[in-house]
Design a protein around this motif. Structure first.
Motif, PDB file in Angstrom:
ATOM      1  N   LEU A 186     -31.156  15.243  46.910  1.00 18.08           N
ATOM      2  CA  LEU A 186     -31.987  13.890  46.510  1.00 18.08           C
ATOM      3  C   LEU A 186     -30.931  12.647  46.537  1.00 18.08           C
ATOM      4  CD1 LEU A 186     -33.070  16.001  43.126  1.00 18.08           C
ATOM      5  CD2 LEU A 186     -34.559  15.352  45.204  1.00 18.08           C
ATOM      6  N   ASP A 187     -29.822  12.852  46.229  1.00 14.03           N
ATOM      7  CA  ASP A 187     -28.824  11.691  46.532  1.00 14.03           C
ATOM      8  C   ASP A 187     -29.167  10.999  47.868  1.00 14.03           C
ATOM      9  OD1 ASP A 187     -28.235  11.629  43.912  1.00 14.03           O
ATOM     10  OD2 ASP A 187     -26.347  12.686  44.031  1.00 14.03           O
ATOM     11  N   GLU A 188     -28.833  11.807  49.070  1.00 17.41           N
ATOM     12  CA  GLU A 188     -28.881  11.377  50.395  1.00 17.41           C
ATOM     13  C   GLU A 188     -30.114  10.823  50.656  1.00 17.41           C
ATOM     14  OE1 GLU A 188     -28.062  15.098  52.577  1.00 17.41           O
ATOM     15  OE2 GLU A 188     -25.829  15.060  51.999  1.00 17.41           O
ATOM     16  N   GLU A 189     -31.268  11.364  50.141  1.00 12.81           N
ATOM     17  CA  GLU A 189     -32.630  10.861  50.449  1.00 12.81           C
ATOM     18  C   GLU A 189     -33.189   9.731  49.564  1.00 12.81           C
ATOM     19  OE1 GLU A 189     -35.504  13.826  51.243  1.00 12.81           O
ATOM     20  OE2 GLU A 189     -34.366  14.646  53.070  1.00 12.81           O
ATOM     21  N   LYS A 190     -32.079   9.608  48.551  1.00 12.61           N
ATOM     22  CA  LYS A 190     -32.534   8.398  47.740  1.00 12.61           C
ATOM     23  C   LYS A 190     -33.890   8.547  46.924  1.00 12.61           C
ATOM     24  CE  LYS A 190     -29.579   4.891  49.716  1.00 12.61           C
ATOM     25  NZ  LYS A 190     -28.860   5.787  50.750  1.00 12.61           N
ATOM     26  N   VAL A 191     -34.057   9.840  46.689  1.00 17.60           N
ATOM     27  CA  VAL A 191     -35.125  10.180  45.896  1.00 17.60           C
ATOM     28  C   VAL A 191     -35.153   9.980  44.333  1.00 17.60           C
ATOM     29  CG1 VAL A 191     -36.703  12.028  45.303  1.00 17.60           C
ATOM     30  CG2 VAL A 191     -35.806  12.029  47.354  1.00 17.60           C
ATOM     31  N   GLU A 192     -35.792   8.990  43.662  1.00 15.66           N
ATOM     32  CA  GLU A 192     -35.761   8.785  42.361  1.00 15.66           C
ATOM     33  C   GLU A 192     -36.423   9.934  41.560  1.00 15.66           C
ATOM     34  OE1 GLU A 192     -37.689   5.202  41.348  1.00 15.66           O
ATOM     35  OE2 GLU A 192     -36.625   3.946  42.910  1.00 15.66           O
ATOM     36  N   THR A 193     -35.492  10.293  40.455  1.00 17.34           N
ATOM     37  CA  THR A 193     -35.686  11.394  39.611  1.00 17.34           C
ATOM     38  C   THR A 193     -35.840  10.918  38.222  1.00 17.34           C
ATOM     39  OG1 THR A 193     -33.267  11.758  39.499  1.00 17.34           O
ATOM     40  CG2 THR A 193     -34.749  12.903  40.994  1.00 17.34           C
ATOM     41  N   GLU A 194     -36.663  11.574  37.505  1.00 15.13           N
ATOM     42  CA  GLU A 194     -36.725  11.337  35.983  1.00 15.13           C
ATOM     43  C   GLU A 194     -36.069  12.471  35.079  1.00 15.13           C
ATOM     44  OE1 GLU A 194     -40.371  10.575  32.739  1.00 15.13           O
ATOM     45  OE2 GLU A 194     -40.746  10.382  34.878  1.00 15.13           O
ATOM     46  N   PHE A 195     -35.600  12.140  34.076  1.00 17.52           N
ATOM     47  CA  PHE A 195     -35.200  13.252  33.336  1.00 17.52           C
ATOM     48  C   PHE A 195     -35.955  13.321  31.934  1.00 17.52           C
ATOM     49  CE2 PHE A 195     -31.785  13.231  36.360  1.00 17.52           C
ATOM     50  CZ  PHE A 195     -31.137  14.614  36.493  1.00 17.52           C
ATOM     51  N   VAL A 196     -36.331  14.520  31.532  1.00 17.29           N
ATOM     52  CA  VAL A 196     -37.015  14.731  30.072  1.00 17.29           C
ATOM     53  C   VAL A 196     -36.363  15.676  29.265  1.00 17.29           C
ATOM     54  CG1 VAL A 196     -39.173  15.123  28.997  1.00 17.29           C
ATOM     55  CG2 VAL A 196     -39.271  13.994  31.345  1.00 17.29           C
ATOM     56  N   ASP A 197     -36.070  15.377  28.328  1.00 17.19           N
ATOM     57  CA  ASP A 197     -35.106  16.445  27.468  1.00 17.19           C
ATOM     58  C   ASP A 197     -33.990  16.919  28.249  1.00 17.19           C
ATOM     59  OD1 ASP A 197     -36.810  15.611  25.247  1.00 17.19           O
ATOM     60  OD2 ASP A 197     -38.049  17.167  25.658  1.00 17.19           O
ATOM     61  N   GLY A 198     -33.314  16.405  29.072  1.00 21.83           N
ATOM     62  CA  GLY A 198     -32.322  16.873  29.951  1.00 21.83           C
ATOM     63  C   GLY A 198     -32.589  17.630  31.127  1.00 21.83           C
ATOM     64  N   LEU A 199     -34.013  17.771  31.193  1.00 18.62           N
ATOM     65  CA  LEU A 199     -34.379  18.351  32.507  1.00 18.62           C
ATOM     66  C   LEU A 199     -35.010  17.546  33.397  1.00 18.62           C
ATOM     67  CD1 LEU A 199     -36.125  21.176  30.558  1.00 18.62           C
ATOM     68  CD2 LEU A 199     -34.050  21.554  31.819  1.00 18.62           C
ATOM     69  N   ARG A 200     -34.709  17.677  34.824  1.00 18.21           N
ATOM     70  CA  ARG A 200     -35.197  16.852  35.726  1.00 18.21           C
ATOM     71  C   ARG A 200     -36.696  17.323  36.034  1.00 18.21           C
ATOM     72  NH1 ARG A 200     -32.597  14.723  40.090  1.00 18.21           N
ATOM     73  NH2 ARG A 200     -30.705  16.538  39.947  1.00 18.21           N
ATOM     74  N   LYS A 201     -37.375  16.044  35.948  1.00 19.40           N
ATOM     75  CA  LYS A 201     -38.949  16.422  36.084  1.00 19.40           C
ATOM     76  C   LYS A 201     -39.136  16.642  37.659  1.00 19.40           C
ATOM     77  CE  LYS A 201     -43.459  13.976  35.173  1.00 19.40           C
ATOM     78  NZ  LYS A 201     -44.134  13.120  34.307  1.00 19.40           N
ATOM     79  N   THR A 202     -39.901  17.646  38.075  1.00 15.06           N
ATOM     80  CA  THR A 202     -40.173  17.854  39.259  1.00 15.06           C
ATOM     81  C   THR A 202     -41.337  17.353  39.975  1.00 15.06           C
ATOM     82  OG1 THR A 202     -39.048  19.899  38.992  1.00 15.06           O
ATOM     83  CG2 THR A 202     -40.421  19.665  40.931  1.00 15.06           C
ATOM     84  N   THR A 203     -41.056  16.056  40.634  1.00 16.98           N
ATOM     85  CA  THR A 203     -42.301  15.298  41.389  1.00 16.98           C
ATOM     86  C   THR A 203     -42.732  15.885  42.655  1.00 16.98           C
ATOM     87  OG1 THR A 203     -40.636  13.721  42.083  1.00 16.98           O
ATOM     88  CG2 THR A 203     -41.445  13.201  40.085  1.00 16.98           C
ATOM     89  N   PRO A 204     -43.422  15.573  43.239  1.00 20.71           N
ATOM     90  CA  PRO A 204     -43.769  15.826  44.576  1.00 20.71           C
ATOM     91  C   PRO A 204     -42.792  15.963  45.490  1.00 20.71           C
ATOM     92  CG  PRO A 204     -45.736  15.026  43.635  1.00 20.71           C
ATOM     93  CD  PRO A 204     -44.751  14.663  42.731  1.00 20.71           C
ATOM     94  N   GLU A 205     -42.166  14.627  45.372  1.00 23.36           N
ATOM     95  CA  GLU A 205     -40.875  14.177  46.118  1.00 23.36           C
ATOM     96  C   GLU A 205     -39.607  15.172  45.676  1.00 23.36           C
ATOM     97  OE1 GLU A 205     -43.575  11.312  46.304  1.00 23.36           O
ATOM     98  OE2 GLU A 205     -42.579  12.231  44.347  1.00 23.36           O
ATOM     99  N   VAL A 206     -39.504  15.533  44.491  1.00 22.64           N
ATOM    100  CA  VAL A 206     -38.365  16.332  44.210  1.00 22.64           C
ATOM    101  C   VAL A 206     -38.539  17.687  44.816  1.00 22.64           C
ATOM    102  CG1 VAL A 206     -37.063  17.481  42.328  1.00 22.64           C
ATOM    103  CG2 VAL A 206     -37.532  14.963  42.189  1.00 22.64           C
ATOM    104  N   LEU A 207     -39.950  18.420  44.597  1.00 19.69           N
ATOM    105  CA  LEU A 207     -40.156  19.618  45.058  1.00 19.69           C
ATOM    106  C   LEU A 207     -40.096  19.621  46.425  1.00 19.69           C
ATOM    107  CD1 LEU A 207     -41.325  22.291  44.243  1.00 19.69           C
ATOM    108  CD2 LEU A 207     -43.573  21.531  44.672  1.00 19.69           C
ATOM    109  N   LYS A 208     -40.302  18.637  47.251  1.00 19.23           N
ATOM    110  CA  LYS A 208     -40.356  18.457  48.755  1.00 19.23           C
ATOM    111  C   LYS A 208     -38.797  18.893  49.087  1.00 19.23           C
ATOM    112  CE  LYS A 208     -41.467  16.188  52.815  1.00 19.23           C
ATOM    113  NZ  LYS A 208     -41.797  14.745  53.474  1.00 19.23           N
ATOM    114  N   ALA A 209     -37.844  18.200  48.536  1.00 16.52           N
ATOM    115  CA  ALA A 209     -36.652  18.281  48.656  1.00 16.52           C
ATOM    116  C   ALA A 209     -35.807  19.652  48.305  1.00 16.52           C
ATOM    117  CB  ALA A 209     -35.837  17.208  47.891  1.00 16.52           C
TER     118      ALA A 209
END
Length: 259
Positions: A49-72
């Motif tokens: 995620l860092d290498e591909e510069k995928v923006e991530t959002e955290f909710v209550d300490g958990l990473r929200k799995t967006t389509p971009e996060v899921l793909k990675a």
């Protein structure tokens, strides 16, 4: 199917898994057991995620799995991590095959909370026919916890939950959690077999403390259905039984336990 052992390898322990560990799994198979590996990939996913510069959002300490996060995550789990585990097993002299939970609807899941957590699921059904087919062909299945869902296509699943679901569906005799510790130690000695009641006493008396508490609680809570024992073992593979199989702390039910 008898003698099934489901082995969960957490993402944080993958880098430290040794040849001794894989040889222990090979020895397990030679003794007539049927290992199934379910793995995570947390640190490697974070790096991707860092290498591909995928923006991530955290909710209550958990990473929200967006389509971009899921793909990675899928790219890491079904590619780098799964391929690495299969290669190491093959070097230990056993046949292995990498599977995604999406393959032939191996893992079917329902969404947990799309608005809050995104594409995250809980496993609803395991296609045991696929796993039995590969086991009967003498392969060790290596499963990446990406599940299929009719509405959303694919869902990311927690590896602990996936391993537990696979173990229950396959009526496994044992579920093994691979960690960075040997197991439960009492006065410096490894407790090889321990009951749920003793665990609760050890937590109360401070024998089990810190980061080991959530590990043993997760193990204890997995003692349902036909699962006879849950084992915590070290990924360095140094602790072994005389027959070469992996050794750790095995937690078993007792008559006083409700689990």
């Amino acid at each position: 199917m008898e003698n099934v052992v489901v082995i969960k390898c957490g993402g944080s322990t993958l880098a430290s898994l040794s040849s001794d560990f894989f040889e222990g799994i090979a020895a397990m198979k030679q003794k007539g057991k049927h290992p199934i590996i379910v793995h995570g990939g947390g640190p490697a996913i974070n790096q991707m995620l860092d290498e591909e510069k995928v923006e991530t959002e955290f909710v209550d300490g958990l990473r929200k799995t967006t389509p971009e996060v899921l793909k990675a995550a899928e790219k890491v789990l079904t590619g780098h991590v799964s391929d690495g585990l299969v290669s190491c097993l093959q070097q230990a002299g056993v046949k292995a095959i990498g599977l995604s939970g999406v393959d032939e609807h191996l893992l079917e899941a329902v969404s947990v909370d799309i608005e809050k957590l995104g594409l995250v699921g809980d496993i609803e059904q395991v296609n045991t026919k696929i796993l039995k087919r590969y086991i009967e062909a003498d392969f060790i299945p290596v499963i990446a916890p990406i599940a299929v869902n009719q509405t959303y296509g694919k869902l990311n699943v927690n590896a602990d939950s996936a391993a537990s679901a696979v173990a229950k569906a396959m009526k496994a005799a044992e579920l093994m959690f691979v960690t960075d510790v040997d197991g439960i130690l009492c006065e410096g000695q490894l407790e090889e077999n321990i009951t749920v009641t003793t665990i609760e006493s050890f937590i109360e008396n401070g024998v089990i403390y810190g980061g080991m508490i959530p590990k043993v609680n997760a193990a204890k809570n997995s003692l349902t259905g036909q699962i006879e024992k849950v084992t915590i073992a070290n990924g360095n593979g140094k602790n072994k039984n005389k027959d070469g199989t992996l050794k750790g702390t095995s937690i078993v039910k007792d008559t006083a336990s409700t689990f």
